[in-house]
Motif scaffolding. Structure first.
Motif, PDB file in Angstrom:
ATOM      1  N   ILE A  67       0.833  -1.189   0.000  1.00  0.00           N
ATOM      2  CA  ILE A  67       0.000   0.000   0.000  1.00  0.00           C
ATOM      3  C   ILE A  67       0.879   1.255   0.000  1.00  0.00           C
ATOM      4  O   ILE A  67       1.854   1.350   0.751  1.00  0.00           O
ATOM      5  N   ARG A  68       0.538   2.191  -0.879  1.00  0.00           N
ATOM      6  CA  ARG A  68       1.300   3.431  -1.013  1.00  0.00           C
ATOM      7  C   ARG A  68       0.329   4.607  -0.988  1.00  0.00           C
ATOM      8  O   ARG A  68      -0.815   4.479  -1.420  1.00  0.00           O
ATOM      9  N   THR A  69       0.774   5.745  -0.508  1.00  0.00           N
ATOM     10  CA  THR A  69      -0.063   6.942  -0.448  1.00  0.00           C
ATOM     11  C   THR A  69      -0.034   7.678  -1.769  1.00  0.00           C
ATOM     12  O   THR A  69       1.046   8.001  -2.292  1.00  0.00           O
ATOM     13  N   PHE A  70      -1.201   7.928  -2.321  1.00  0.00           N
ATOM     14  CA  PHE A  70      -1.350   8.720  -3.541  1.00  0.00           C
ATOM     15  C   PHE A  70      -1.581  10.181  -3.198  1.00  0.00           C
ATOM     16  O   PHE A  70      -0.998  11.084  -3.791  1.00  0.00           O
ATOM     17  N   LEU A  71      -2.451  10.421  -2.213  1.00  0.00           N
ATOM     18  CA  LEU A  71      -2.803  11.788  -1.819  1.00  0.00           C
ATOM     19  C   LEU A  71      -3.403  11.739  -0.425  1.00  0.00           C
ATOM     20  O   LEU A  71      -4.150  10.822  -0.098  1.00  0.00           O
ATOM     21  N   ASP A  72      -3.082  12.728   0.392  1.00  0.00           N
ATOM     22  CA  ASP A  72      -3.667  12.839   1.728  1.00  0.00           C
ATOM     23  C   ASP A  72      -4.220  14.251   1.888  1.00  0.00           C
ATOM     24  O   ASP A  72      -3.476  15.219   1.953  1.00  0.00           O
ATOM     25  N   ILE A  73      -5.569  14.351   1.915  1.00  0.00           N
ATOM     26  CA  ILE A  73      -6.205  15.666   2.089  1.00  0.00           C
ATOM     27  C   ILE A  73      -6.902  15.734   3.453  1.00  0.00           C
ATOM     28  O   ILE A  73      -7.859  16.502   3.627  1.00  0.00           O
ATOM     29  N   SER A  74      -6.432  14.948   4.419  1.00  0.00           N
ATOM     30  CA  SER A  74      -7.095  14.910   5.724  1.00  0.00           C
ATOM     31  C   SER A  74      -7.159  16.291   6.374  1.00  0.00           C
ATOM     32  O   SER A  74      -8.100  16.583   7.114  1.00  0.00           O
ATOM     33  N   SER A  75      -6.194  17.150   6.105  1.00  0.00           N
ATOM     34  CA  SER A  75      -6.229  18.501   6.677  1.00  0.00           C
ATOM     35  C   SER A  75      -7.325  19.359   6.062  1.00  0.00           C
ATOM     36  O   SER A  75      -7.714  20.381   6.640  1.00  0.00           O
ATOM     37  N   ARG A  76      -7.827  18.964   4.902  1.00  0.00           N
ATOM     38  CA  ARG A  76      -8.908  19.697   4.242  1.00  0.00           C
ATOM     39  C   ARG A  76     -10.289  19.202   4.659  1.00  0.00           C
ATOM     40  O   ARG A  76     -11.295  19.799   4.293  1.00  0.00           O
ATOM     41  N   ARG A 111     -23.402  11.784  18.530  1.00  0.00           N
ATOM     42  CA  ARG A 111     -23.325  10.734  17.510  1.00  0.00           C
ATOM     43  C   ARG A 111     -22.323   9.657  17.874  1.00  0.00           C
ATOM     44  O   ARG A 111     -22.208   8.663  17.177  1.00  0.00           O
ATOM     45  N   GLY A 112     -21.575   9.886  18.941  1.00  0.00           N
ATOM     46  CA  GLY A 112     -20.667   8.854  19.421  1.00  0.00           C
ATOM     47  C   GLY A 112     -19.644   8.408  18.407  1.00  0.00           C
ATOM     48  O   GLY A 112     -19.251   7.248  18.372  1.00  0.00           O
ATOM     49  N   GLY A 113     -19.192   9.302  17.544  1.00  0.00           N
ATOM     50  CA  GLY A 113     -18.174   8.962  16.557  1.00  0.00           C
ATOM     51  C   GLY A 113     -18.722   8.563  15.200  1.00  0.00           C
ATOM     52  O   GLY A 113     -17.959   8.365  14.256  1.00  0.00           O
ATOM     53  N   TYR A 114     -20.058   8.420  15.084  1.00  0.00           N
ATOM     54  CA  TYR A 114     -20.645   8.092  13.777  1.00  0.00           C
ATOM     55  C   TYR A 114     -20.748   9.363  12.945  1.00  0.00           C
ATOM     56  O   TYR A 114     -21.125  10.419  13.433  1.00  0.00           O
ATOM     57  N   ASP A 115     -20.431   9.257  11.664  1.00  0.00           N
ATOM     58  CA  ASP A 115     -20.465  10.432  10.797  1.00  0.00           C
ATOM     59  C   ASP A 115     -20.650   9.988   9.358  1.00  0.00           C
ATOM     60  O   ASP A 115     -20.237   8.882   8.983  1.00  0.00           O
ATOM     61  N   GLU A 116     -21.280  10.830   8.554  1.00  0.00           N
ATOM     62  CA  GLU A 116     -21.459  10.528   7.132  1.00  0.00           C
ATOM     63  C   GLU A 116     -20.799  11.577   6.242  1.00  0.00           C
ATOM     64  O   GLU A 116     -21.023  11.604   5.041  1.00  0.00           O
ATOM     65  N   ARG A 117     -19.993  12.435   6.840  1.00  0.00           N
ATOM     66  CA  ARG A 117     -19.242  13.424   6.073  1.00  0.00           C
ATOM     67  C   ARG A 117     -17.834  12.887   5.810  1.00  0.00           C
ATOM     68  O   ARG A 117     -17.516  11.770   6.161  1.00  0.00           O
ATOM     69  N   GLY A 118     -17.009  13.701   5.155  1.00  0.00           N
ATOM     70  CA  GLY A 118     -15.638  13.295   4.905  1.00  0.00           C
ATOM     71  C   GLY A 118     -15.332  13.231   3.423  1.00  0.00           C
ATOM     72  O   GLY A 118     -15.967  13.909   2.607  1.00  0.00           O
ATOM     73  N   LEU A 119     -14.345  12.421   3.058  1.00  0.00           N
ATOM     74  CA  LEU A 119     -14.016  12.181   1.647  1.00  0.00           C
ATOM     75  C   LEU A 119     -15.005  11.153   1.112  1.00  0.00           C
ATOM     76  O   LEU A 119     -14.977   9.986   1.490  1.00  0.00           O
TER      77      LEU A 119
END
Length: 476
Positions: free
Chosen positions: A51-60, A73-81
């Motif tokens: 496994i190799r990283t192509f792109l990391d936009i976690s800061s966005r 929500r106790g950690g449940y979420d439907e947002r993100g990438l």
């Protein structure tokens, strides 16, 4: 239907929640590479089982899984990438597209308390999303990126900025290219909460609850589009790049295309509310240019929607008029079901598209299962699993079984009936021991020619429980 048994072969483990599984051919390569996008903003690719990283936009990405006033929500979420799509000519032009929830855009939400329709109270049936400038949950963006000649991805432009009323129902695997038109297809959920409080999915001017094609060949020269919720708020150059394929969407785990002679069958799953999960198919459809929708809105006239696809939500949940469910006082083992939106159900009963198959949240038949939420739909035309050749394979997040602990997701399939009537479905048995770990089936992917299937599994419902994901190849 035939009983099918498959094996799950792990490809990579200990990753975050995998929302998108796709393959493409990298510039200079001769074979396909599997890409994995995670909800927290990472994009990986697999080469030689490494496994190799192509792109990391976690800061966005917006901060995920956090509690907020009045909501836990106790950690449940439907947002993100939520979406990743490679241009059909990616090998030559390096273009790819992302859909994600933007960091720093958290708002208070469109309603101050949970919503439930009451057929006896018209006020609950005709809510309006007011004060959109301030009453929203977050902003989603759709961007065009390019893989530069030095191997580094770089953002090129923003195609859309969308304000969303609630944290959920943003779509997942929400970006795909149509092999039929060559356009980028965006699937947007109804905006969230439950029962689509503002009926955004049936409103032609609302971007929420639609399947939209974007002509990425047209360059609008608008680098920072305004943040909008409705089509008429978009600048004309952007309106001219958009057509709407369908409305009546609750939440969609992407769209799958299967070539059928000289045309394409489109498969779309609509996540259910209380009763049923639905998968739709269609070949012929007549998309409506957004400019036509806006003109009809401004002129207060009716748009020609003949041939336009309507999945029926919020008035219809699959094959049923959308219900309000209450405990049955006369019999605790039963539920009382009342039609929530009777007038709306009548209005779109004829124009709505019938599902090709449904599965249910309650089903006592011995060879079926009780579903939770549809998470993936893919056509499969490979020959390595002959019993599935020509089938539509789908995943459910977690099978409802009172005695089952830990949780297990479900893999199943259906086929198209020649008469196009509602078809049956069957579970696919999987030969893999997850041990004491829960296994939520969160995504389903395929390679370019739909001969290989990939399954994304997560060990928790909480996006804040990190590194509990595994991606499998489904094999005979």
């Amino acid at each position: 239907m035939n009983k099918v048994k498959v094996r799950l072969q792990p490809i990579v483990g200990n990753i975050n929640l995998p929302t998108v599984l796709k393959t493409t051919i990298l510039p200079g390569d001769s074979k396909e590479t599997l890409f994995i996008a995670t909800q927290v903003g990472e994009i990986f690719y697999i080469r030689n089982r490494v496994i190799r990283t192509f792109l990391d936009i976690s800061s966005r990405i917006i901060k995920l899984g956090t509690s907020e006033p009045g909501v836990s929500r106790g950690g449940y979420d439907e947002r993100g990438l939520l979406g990743l799509a490679f241009h059909p000519k990616f090998y030559n032009n390096g273009l790819f597209y992302l859909h994600y929830s933007v960091a720093g855009t958290k708002g208070p939400g469109a309603l101050t308390k949970p919503f439930s329709p009451n057929p006896c109270d018209p006020k609950t049936l005709h809510l309006r999303w007011k004060n959109r400038e301030t009453q929203y949950d977050h902003i989603d963006t759709i961007e065009e990126w390019i893989l530069q000649s030095n191997g580094q991805p770089q953002q090129r432009r923003t195609l859309l900025n969308l304000k969303r009323p609630f944290f959920n129902h943003n779509g997942v695997n929400s970006l795909n290219f149509s092999p039929e038109t060559g356009k980028l297809v965006l699937t947007t959920g109804d905006g969230g909460s439950g029962n689509d409080p503002f009926n955004l999915s049936q409103n032609d001017m609302e971007i929420a609850g639609k399947i939209i094609e974007i002509d990425v060949v047209q360059n609008t020269f608008i680098q920072n589009p305004p943040v909008v919720t409705r089509f008429h708020e978009l600048p004309m150059p952007i309106q001219e790049t958009l057509t709407v394929i369908a409305k009546g969407v609750r939440n969609i785990p992407g769209i799958s295309y299967q070539r059928f002679y000289n045309q394409y069958i489109k498969y779309v799953g609509n996540v259910g509310q209380n009763l049923v999960e639905s998968i739709f198919s269609f070949i012929q459809n007549k998309p409506i240019p957004v400019t036509d929708l806006v003109q009809a809105y401004l002129m207060k006239s009716e748009v020609n929607d003949e041939g336009f696809i309507n999945f029926g939500w919020r008035a219809w949940e699959g094959v049923f008029p959308t219900p309000v469910i209450k405990d049955c006082s006369g019999n605790p083992t039963l539920d009382e079901k009342t039609i929530a939106y009777y007038d709306e159900a009548v209005k779109c009963s004829i124009k709505r598209l019938q599902p090709m198959t449904c599965y249910y949240h309650k089903d006592s038949r011995p060879d079926k299962f009780r579903g939770t939420a549809l998470t993936g739909v893919q056509a499969y035309i490979g020959n390595s699993i002959p019993s599935l050749t020509g089938s539509v394979v789908f995943t459910d997040l977690a099978q409802k079984v009172e005695s089952q602990s830990p949780t297990r997701g479900v893999l199943a399939y259906t086929t198209i009936r020649p008469d196009c009537k509602l078809n049956d479905f069957s579970m696919i048995q999987t030969d893999y021991d997850f041990g004491s770990q829960s296994a939520y089936y969160v995504s389903l992917g395929t390679n370019l020619d739909q001969t290989t299937l990939y399954l994304g599994v997560y060990g928790s419902m909480k996006v804040t429980d990190y590194n509990q994901g595994t991606v499998f190849e489904i094999i005979p």
